[in-house]
Motif scaffolding. Structure first.
Motif, short mmCIF file in Angstrom:
data_model
loop_
_atom_site.label_atom_id
_atom_site.label_comp_id
_atom_site.label_asym_id
_atom_site.label_seq_id
_atom_site.Cartn_x
_atom_site.Cartn_y
_atom_site.Cartn_z
N LYS A 21 0.83 -1.21 0.00
CA LYS A 21 0.00 0.00 0.00
C LYS A 21 0.86 1.26 0.00
O LYS A 21 0.63 2.19 -0.78
CB LYS A 21 -0.93 0.01 1.24
CG LYS A 21 -1.90 -1.15 1.27
CD LYS A 21 -2.72 -1.17 2.56
CE LYS A 21 -1.89 -1.46 3.81
NZ LYS A 21 -1.23 -2.77 3.80
N SER A 22 1.84 1.29 0.89
CA SER A 22 2.66 2.50 0.98
C SER A 22 3.53 2.68 -0.27
O SER A 22 3.72 3.80 -0.75
CB SER A 22 3.54 2.45 2.24
OG SER A 22 2.72 2.41 3.39
N THR A 23 4.04 1.58 -0.79
CA THR A 23 4.83 1.65 -2.02
C THR A 23 3.97 2.17 -3.16
O THR A 23 4.41 2.99 -3.97
CB THR A 23 5.37 0.25 -2.39
OG1 THR A 23 6.08 -0.28 -1.27
CG2 THR A 23 6.31 0.31 -3.59
N ALA A 34 5.11 8.01 1.99
CA ALA A 34 4.84 6.99 3.01
C ALA A 34 6.08 6.14 3.22
O ALA A 34 6.85 5.91 2.29
CB ALA A 34 3.68 6.11 2.56
N ILE A 35 6.29 5.70 4.44
CA ILE A 35 7.46 4.89 4.71
C ILE A 35 7.17 3.43 4.36
O ILE A 35 6.05 2.96 4.44
CB ILE A 35 7.95 5.04 6.16
CG1 ILE A 35 6.93 4.51 7.17
CG2 ILE A 35 8.24 6.52 6.44
CD1 ILE A 35 7.46 4.54 8.59
N VAL A 36 8.22 2.75 3.94
CA VAL A 36 8.09 1.38 3.43
C VAL A 36 9.13 0.52 4.11
O VAL A 36 10.27 0.92 4.27
CB VAL A 36 8.36 1.36 1.91
CG1 VAL A 36 8.39 -0.07 1.39
CG2 VAL A 36 7.31 2.17 1.16
N THR A 42 4.47 -1.35 9.45
CA THR A 42 5.34 -0.18 9.46
C THR A 42 4.49 1.08 9.54
O THR A 42 4.82 2.03 10.23
CB THR A 42 6.19 -0.15 8.17
OG1 THR A 42 6.78 -1.42 7.99
CG2 THR A 42 7.27 0.91 8.25
N THR A 43 3.36 1.04 8.83
CA THR A 43 2.46 2.19 8.79
C THR A 43 1.50 2.11 9.97
O THR A 43 0.69 1.21 10.05
CB THR A 43 1.66 2.19 7.48
OG1 THR A 43 2.56 2.06 6.39
CG2 THR A 43 0.85 3.47 7.33
N ARG A 44 1.59 3.06 10.89
CA ARG A 44 0.72 3.02 12.05
C ARG A 44 -0.45 3.97 11.91
O ARG A 44 -1.51 3.76 12.46
CB ARG A 44 1.50 3.43 13.31
CG ARG A 44 2.36 2.33 13.85
CD ARG A 44 3.02 2.78 15.13
NE ARG A 44 4.11 1.86 15.44
CZ ARG A 44 5.16 2.19 16.17
NH1 ARG A 44 5.26 3.41 16.65
NH2 ARG A 44 6.10 1.32 16.41
N ILE A 61 -5.64 7.87 0.67
CA ILE A 61 -5.37 7.64 2.08
C ILE A 61 -4.73 6.28 2.27
O ILE A 61 -5.34 5.24 2.04
CB ILE A 61 -6.68 7.72 2.90
CG1 ILE A 61 -7.48 8.98 2.53
CG2 ILE A 61 -6.36 7.72 4.39
CD1 ILE A 61 -8.87 8.99 3.09
N ASP A 62 -3.46 6.32 2.66
CA ASP A 62 -2.73 5.09 2.98
C ASP A 62 -3.17 4.67 4.37
O ASP A 62 -3.37 5.50 5.25
CB ASP A 62 -1.23 5.39 2.97
CG ASP A 62 -0.38 4.13 3.14
OD1 ASP A 62 -0.91 3.02 2.97
OD2 ASP A 62 0.82 4.28 3.46
N THR A 63 -3.34 3.40 4.59
CA THR A 63 -3.79 2.94 5.91
C THR A 63 -2.87 1.84 6.42
O THR A 63 -2.17 1.20 5.65
CB THR A 63 -5.21 2.35 5.84
OG1 THR A 63 -5.18 1.17 5.03
CG2 THR A 63 -6.21 3.33 5.27
MG MG Z 1 2.36 0.74 4.81
#
Ligand code: MG
Ligand code: GDP
Ligand code: K
Length: 305
Positions: A21-23, A34-36, A42-44, A61-63
């Motif tokens: 998702k973040s990528t 977004a961090i990967v 990783t994503t809080r 919206i990244d979740t």
């Molecule tokens: Mg993520």
């Protein structure tokens, strides 16, 4: 001559941990926001990226990954943040890891079950981004997975993509745009995110911790920006890395300070890129026992947003 109307809306990226998702968010934005990391969760927090196209503006919206909450309060907040993202969205992009399901078909069934509830409850249209195509030995291998997903979400458009290699993204964008209502852009076209710089900075530091530390330790670290000053010579940033146990402090610092130094210089590199100017970064490590259960502290960190 007819021109297509301008569209505006929010789209939530939803899916299991590590599906990409973040990528995908970063690839769509064309910039790392977004961090990967290879580690799940990783994503809080949810993180919104603003994508301005010729005929639409999409707030993506990244979740955090959807999984069954287990254990700590931090954990259940991670899941809550994913649900909240749906309340703001006009459509859902389900991001799914195709090669993973070819290896573990029973987990495909499990994830379909897990994702069906929130998707149904939201009543939102679904787009599937079937990710990591680049990692398939043969693209034809994805066909049975596509067929199963088509059964699970009839009417959903399924777009094969590779977030990493940036394949299939134009197709995904046009499907996403078609699901948005007509409307004007809400944000200036050069705005990349709704998140404050401080938050992005703390996320960058957290990413470097995730990459530098092994096993469970990253899950027990939090980052808070204590001081931020913009000066003519660049930004001066002091950040505190919180750990939950005394012995973790030494692990974060490393022998002769090596780990912390490494985290700091890598984070600084990314911060310079993000801010487009010099950054002076100082990192401190503090022990705060039981912080993952501490409601007050979690509120302060903004982990519930
Ligand atoms: Mg993520
Ligand atoms: P998230 O937890 O869903 O946000 O997943 P991340 O974006 O953090 O990615 C998890 C891992 O999958 C990272 O190691 C990524 O580099 C990797 N990844 C993401 N997208 C792709 C892709 O399209 N192809 C391949 N081969 N790996 C990917
Ligand atoms: K991840």
């Amino acid at each position: 001559m007819s021109t297509s109307p301008h569209r505006f809306g929010h789209i939530a990226l939803l899916g299991p941990p590590n599906a990409g998702k973040s990528t995908l968010l970063n690839a769509l934005l064309g910039q790392k926001l977004a961090i990967v990391s290879p580690k799940p969760q990783t994503t809080r927090n949810q993180l919104a990226g603003i994508l301005t196209l010729g005929d639409a503006q999409i707030v993506l919206i990244d979740t955090p990954g959807v999984h069954v909450p287990r254990g700590s309060r931090l954990n259940s907040r991670i899941v809550e943040a994913a649900w909240q993202a749906l309340a703001q969205a006009q459509a859902i992009v389900l991001v799914l890891d195709c090669p993973f399901y070819l290896q573990k078909p029973d987990l495909l069934e499990k994830d379909i079950k897990l994702l069906s509830r929130p998707v149904e409850r939201s009543g939102l249209p679904v787009i599937v981004a079937l990710n990591k195509l680049d990692a398939l030995a043969d693209v034809k291998n994805m066909l049975p997975v596509m067929a199963r997903l088509g059964e699970a979400w009839p009417g959903a458009e399924i777009v094969p993509v590779s977030a990493l290699k940036e394949k299939g993204l134009d197709q995904l964008l046009s499907v996403m745009t078609a699901h948005l209502p007509e409307g004007d852009s809400l944000y200036p076209e050069d705005e990349l995110t709704t998140a404050p710089m401080r938050f992005l900075a703390s996320e960058i530091i957290r990413e470097k911790l995730f990459l530098a530390l092994s096993q469970e330790l990253p899950y027990n670290t939090a980052v808070a920006i204590e001081h931020w000053q913009d000066t003519p010579k660049g930004a001066r940033v002091n950040a505190v890395i919180y750990v939950s146990r005394d012995r973790h402090k030494g692990m974060v610092i490393g022998k002769g300070g090596k780990v912390l130094k490494d985290v700091g210089s890598k984070a600084r590199q990314d911060l310079i890129e993000l801010m487009g100017g010099p950054v002076h970064l100082e990192l401190f490590v503090k022990v705060r026992e039981g912080w993952t259960e501490d409601e007050f502290f979690l509120n302060e960190l903004g982990e519930e947003q």
